[in-house]
Design an enzyme around this catalytic site. Structure first.
Site, mmCIF file in Angstrom:
data_model
loop_
_atom_site.group_PDB
_atom_site.id
_atom_site.type_symbol
_atom_site.label_atom_id
_atom_site.label_comp_id
_atom_site.label_asym_id
_atom_site.label_seq_id
_atom_site.Cartn_x
_atom_site.Cartn_y
_atom_site.Cartn_z
ATOM 1 N N TYR A 173 -23.319 -13.455 58.733
ATOM 2 C CA TYR A 173 -24.391 -12.700 58.079
ATOM 3 C C TYR A 173 -23.860 -12.011 56.821
ATOM 4 O O TYR A 173 -24.522 -12.003 55.771
ATOM 5 C CB TYR A 173 -24.952 -11.672 59.061
ATOM 6 C CG TYR A 173 -25.982 -10.731 58.490
ATOM 7 C CD1 TYR A 173 -27.316 -11.116 58.383
ATOM 8 C CD2 TYR A 173 -25.642 -9.446 58.085
ATOM 9 C CE1 TYR A 173 -28.274 -10.248 57.877
ATOM 10 C CE2 TYR A 173 -26.588 -8.567 57.579
ATOM 11 C CZ TYR A 173 -27.901 -8.975 57.478
ATOM 12 O OH TYR A 173 -28.843 -8.107 56.970
ATOM 13 N N LYS A 177 -24.997 -12.391 52.757
ATOM 14 C CA LYS A 177 -25.377 -11.287 51.876
ATOM 15 C C LYS A 177 -24.464 -11.214 50.652
ATOM 16 O O LYS A 177 -24.892 -10.783 49.574
ATOM 17 C CB LYS A 177 -25.350 -9.965 52.651
ATOM 18 C CG LYS A 177 -26.403 -9.893 53.754
ATOM 19 C CD LYS A 177 -27.816 -10.077 53.218
ATOM 20 C CE LYS A 177 -28.866 -9.890 54.277
ATOM 21 N NZ LYS A 177 -30.246 -10.059 53.774
#
Length: 251
Positions: A173, A177
């Site tokens: 994750y 980002k």
């Protein structure tokens, strides 16, 4: 009053819903989307009871046709949008270790958080240009920076996760980002001549899941201000930067 599209509004306790309510109560015209249209419709009904002027649509970042259909619907109904808040994202809870990571899951995370966000913005860009003062907010994370002391990839898990006493690997994750922050800069450079400002915002560790407060997560309401601020920047506001609580984050 602005026409504002917020993606990924599927849970009452989520950031997207809190932002929709905050901006809606200020009198703006809100469009919320979710992968599951019924979820978006139910939340829209709740917002309407609070006096918010809101429309719900289906947008699934893994279904490009749903994005195209939503674009056509919004163009016919509103002719433009003033603000796009790319809130939809996915973090899978499988193993975060490099050697164990399932590649199909990894692809889904990147397709959702990076490719899907790219395509949503690409499709809605003409409607943002039609606004004359378009604004884009990409909801990011400190885990997408190098040097953020709480969640940055160099320090992870840092001070923000001090309760974790074992060696917890950086999740994929965070890498999505990291890519989203780079995409934000690309957008800002290319959209400048059309008066579209683009920034990434980390809302901070937010209590959107049960038990998150035990790890120091803030109430959702406390995390909304920085997003609203970035969405409503004046003409001379910053673009291509990364913020938390209105302050520039190292990246």
């Amino acid at each position: 009053m602005k026409i504002i599209l917020i993606t990924g509004v599927s849970q009452r306790q989520g950031i997207g819903f809190a932002v929709a309510k905050h901006l809606g109560l200020e009198g703006h015209n809100i469009i919320i989307s979710a992968r599951n249209l019924e979820q978006a419709e139910n939340l829209a009904q709740e917002l309407k009871q609070d006096g918010v002027n809101v429309t719900s649509v289906k947008i699934d970042l893994l279904d490009l046709d749903s994005i195209r259909k939503a674009t056509k619907f919004i163009e016919e109904k509103f002719q433009k949008i003033d603000i796009l808040i790319n809130n939809a994202a996915l973090m899978l809870n499988s193993s975060a270790k490099f050697i164990d990571k399932d590649m199909d899951e990894l692809n889904i995370e990147f397709q959702t958080n990076v490719t899907g966000t790219w395509y949503v913005t690409q499709q809605f860009y003409p409607l943002l240009v039609a606004s004359g003062e378009g604004r884009i907010v990409n909801i990011s994370s400190g885990a997408g920076s190098f040097a953020d002391p709480d969640f940055g990839i160099v320090n992870f898990p840092g001070a923000g996760l001090s309760q974790i006493t074992f060696d917890y690997p950086l999740p994929a994750y965070g890498l999505t980002k990291l890519a989203l922050n780079g995409l934000t800069i690309k957008m800002a450079k290319e959209f400048k001549n059309d008066n579209v400002l683009v920034n990434a915002v980390c809302p901070g560790m937010t209590a959107t899941r049960p038990g998150a407060a035990d790890f120091g997560a803030r109430p959702v309401e406390e995390c909304v201000d920085g997003i609203v601020w970035a969405a409503t920047l004046p003409k001379d506001g910053p673009s291509g930067q990364f913020f938390r609580d209105r302050k520039v984050l190292p990246w």
